[in-house]
Write a protein that holds these residues in place. Structure first.
Motif, short mmCIF file in Angstrom:
data_model
loop_
_atom_site.label_atom_id
_atom_site.label_comp_id
_atom_site.label_asym_id
_atom_site.label_seq_id
_atom_site.Cartn_x
_atom_site.Cartn_y
_atom_site.Cartn_z
N GLN A 146 -4.25 -6.60 3.17
CA GLN A 146 -2.97 -5.89 3.10
C GLN A 146 -2.61 -5.29 4.47
O GLN A 146 -3.50 -4.88 5.23
CB GLN A 146 -3.05 -4.76 2.08
N PRO A 150 -2.50 0.98 -0.64
CA PRO A 150 -1.59 1.55 -1.65
C PRO A 150 -1.19 2.99 -1.34
O PRO A 150 -0.06 3.40 -1.58
CB PRO A 150 -2.38 1.43 -2.94
N HIS A 153 1.43 2.91 1.38
CA HIS A 153 2.68 2.46 0.78
C HIS A 153 3.34 3.62 0.03
O HIS A 153 4.55 3.87 0.19
CB HIS A 153 2.38 1.28 -0.16
N ALA A 391 3.17 -0.18 -7.73
CA ALA A 391 2.86 -1.10 -8.82
C ALA A 391 3.95 -2.16 -8.97
O ALA A 391 3.65 -3.34 -9.24
CB ALA A 391 2.69 -0.32 -10.12
N ALA A 394 3.52 -4.84 -6.35
CA ALA A 394 2.39 -5.71 -6.70
C ALA A 394 2.77 -6.70 -7.79
O ALA A 394 2.37 -7.87 -7.75
CB ALA A 394 1.20 -4.85 -7.14
N ALA A 398 2.58 -10.82 -7.42
CA ALA A 398 1.53 -11.50 -8.19
C ALA A 398 1.83 -12.98 -8.45
O ALA A 398 0.96 -13.84 -8.22
CB ALA A 398 1.27 -10.76 -9.49
N ARG A 401 1.40 -14.96 -5.14
CA ARG A 401 -0.01 -15.14 -4.78
C ARG A 401 -0.69 -16.16 -5.70
O ARG A 401 -1.51 -16.96 -5.25
CB ARG A 401 -0.73 -13.79 -4.85
#
Length: 407
Positions: A146, A150, A153, A391, A394, A398, A401
């Motif tokens: 990353q 987190p 962020h 969240a 992410a 997802a 990825r």
């Protein structure tokens, strides 16, 4: 270097730049479906910040020099002539878009092999046969690293909320980045990404030492039927019945969404015929992979004499990935994001006389010689919860990825 060997199968140097070898189908987002298997690259132009000049004006001039005049988008287009240039792929990075309006461009591109602007002109040739198996080797992707934690962020979200509290901005889109090492041919993996469900702008574009895969659902700007169209997306929930109901009921998401719709109305009004801007659809809920997203449609008639360069200056970077006011939001983005947006949050698609179809490069990945890069983020308002925003980013990343897993 494995990627360069794979690229040599796709590209060959010529006097007009880099041309695609005959026999390979073109997979540019927005390319005409009836033409894709007969398109052959004729010329290419790329721009980086060190080159100087106005990239929007230079791109428009390059297109005109290769039979694609886009100086007056309000003028009816001539009938399509298969003997002439069909159209062109156009890629504009978020950094290039910021430079067009005099905004800070932010941190350096984490994939410096990528140009900031690319134009690839296509003509027609023999129909392409199926693409043979690549000699580039089996795709392998390592672990993601990353660009920020987190916590970092979440701290950026808190900093945006503080700026909103001071009255500096109303909304800012904050984006994170991750990269992973890879070996083998990246194109099949980028093709899997482009095929994700809900990808209105699914496709790829490649150059010497770089490639982009896009699965974007969002229209930055389209010219169709004599009207300019943008479809901003703001508001995300899981693609469940409860998630849909929650999105529709959320006052925070609706306020954020309407703010960006208003920004897009103003962007189009700068290049539209007076009184022609309208909101055709507001807060429609549509699905991308396993997420619901809220989308609106704004359209306008182009002003007489509007050229591609001025259109790009009006709409780039897209309001849904910058914030409001746009210049102030981009200043905060440049101060907060530790890594440049690279291929993400820009534009990728097709341009031709009478037809423009550019997607906003969300849900997008890029590869250079040895790493694959992804980006994801979200719009921050006063009502944003930092941990929830982390969240959400992410959740958006997802499926991207997952499409880039080992083959």
């Amino acid at each position: 270097m494995v990627y360069r060997k794979s690229t040599e199968r796709l590209m060959v140097n010529g006097p007009d730049g880099v041309g695609t070898l005959p026999g390979l189908a073109v997979d540019v987002p927005g390319a005409p479906a009836d033409c894709r298997r007969t398109l052959v690259e004729r010329a290419r132009w790329q721009w980086r910040r060190a080159d100087g000049g106005d990239p929007a004006a230079l791109a428009e001039e390059f297109l005109a020099a290769h039979g694609l005049p886009l100086h007056d988008l309000a003028r009816p287009a001539p009938a399509h002539d298969p003997a002439r240039s069909c159209g062109a792929a156009l890629y504009v990075s978020a950094a290039a878009g910021a430079s067009l309006i005099g905004a800070p461009v932010g941190a350096a591109n984490p994939a410096p092999a990528l140009p900031e602007v690319a134009v690839v002109v296509y003509g027609h040739g023999p129909a392409a046969p199926p693409v043979p198996a690549s000699p580039g080797g089996r795709w392998w992707r390592g672990d993601w690293a990353q660009s920020w934690t987190p916590r970092q962020h979440a701290d950026a979200v808190t900093a945006v909320r503080a700026a909103i509290g001071r009255g500096d901005v109303y909304q800012v889109n904050v984006v994170g980045h991750a990269a992973a090492p890879y070996t083998g041919d990246p194109m099949p993996a980028l093709g899997r990404l482009a095929a994700l469900p809900g990808a209105r702008y699914g496709g790829t574009l490649a150059g010497e030492g770089w490639a982009i895969g896009c699965a974007s659902p969002e229209t930055l700007v389209e010219l169709a039927g004599g009207r300019l169209i943008t479809r901003p997306i703001k508001g995300t929930r899981p693609a469940t019945a409860a998630g849909r109901a929650e999105l529709l009921a959320s006052a925070k998401e609706r306020a954020e969404h309407v703010m960006i719709v208003d920004l897009e109305r103003n962007d189009l009004a700068r290049v539209a015929r007076t009184g022609s801007v309208r909101v055709d659809e507001l807060f429609a809920v549509r699905r991308w992979c396993d997420l619901w997203q809220a989308e609106s449609t704004v359209s306008a008639a182009p002003a007489d004499g509007l050229g591609l360069a001025d259109l790009l200056r009006a709409v780039c970077p897209g309001g849904s990935v910058t914030g409001a006011p746009k210049l102030a939001a981009l200043g905060l983005v440049a101060a907060l994001e530790p890594v440049g947006r690279g291929a993400s949050m820009g534009a990728l698609g097709w341009v031709a006389p009478g037809r423009i179809d550019l997607g906003l490069t969300i849900r997008t990945a890029a590869v250079d010689a040895d790493r694959v890069h992804v980006w994801a983020g979200g719009g921050i308002t006063w009502g944003s919860d930092p941990d929830a925003e982390v969240a959400e980013a992410a959740a958006k990343a997802a499926p991207v990825r997952a499409a880039l897993t080992n083959s």
